[in-house]
Design a protein around this motif. Structure first.
Motif: not given
Length: 183
Positions: A165-166, A60-67, A54-58
């Protein structure tokens, strides 16, 4: 490893490879913190939110949505400021980048990735985020940005997209063409 260490890893990559995170250790750390600060009723559901997968997924989502915002010190000693998704360099790999800041931007998180993007992300001195087109965009064409350095070979780009980003495999026209050419 502290939460600050994890965030530092996410935002300080040299953009040639994704950081390798120890999700088991991060999970244990979060469980210790949450058990100490959450009331018992909330703690009973918290451990399931801290499992390594779950942490990997979350994250990954944080990395994908951050700049992140960088100053690029190129070989010509010019300073160019740009904003990119957390694992994108915006350069061609020969430039040293200095992290200046990072954030979550709602509009930017709506842009999909392409290894042949038609837009780029930049920012102004007053922290305004800009999207600029790189070429003429046809009516109805999706606006895309690159999450990673586009100059890497297709296999390296796809490995970086997955590890950061998975995204299992990029399906942009550039990757499709390079895969066909490699056969």
């Amino acid at each position: 490893m502290s939460i600050l260490d994890v965030l530092e890893l996410l935002f300080s990559s040299t953009f040639t490879q994704a950081p390798i995170l120890d999700y088991d250790s991060i999970s244990k750390l979060l469980k210790c913190i949450l058990q100490a600060v959450l009331p018992q009723g909330l703690w009973q559901i918290a451990p399931t939110l801290c499992e390594p997968n779950d942490l990997r997924e979350k994250l990954g989502q944080l990395a994908l949505n951050s700049h992140s915002i960088h100053t690029v010190n190129s070989a010509t000693n010019q300073n160019i400021e740009g904003s990119s998704s957390s694992s994108s360099s915006g350069g061609k790999g020969n430039d040293a980048e200095v992290l200046k800041g990072a954030g979550l931007f709602m509009l930017l998180s709506c842009f999909n990735h392409s290894c042949d993007p038609n837009c780029e992300v930049a920012h102004t001195a007053d922290r305004t985020v800009l999207i600029r087109t790189l070429r003429k965009v046809e009516s109805g064409e999706e606006l895309t940005i690159s999450y990673i350095p586009e100059h890497l070979p297709v296999d390296e780009r796809n490995a970086l997209l997955y590890s950061s980003f998975l995204i299992p495999q990029c399906s942009c026209s550039k990757c499709k063409l390079e895969r066909i050419s490699a056969q």
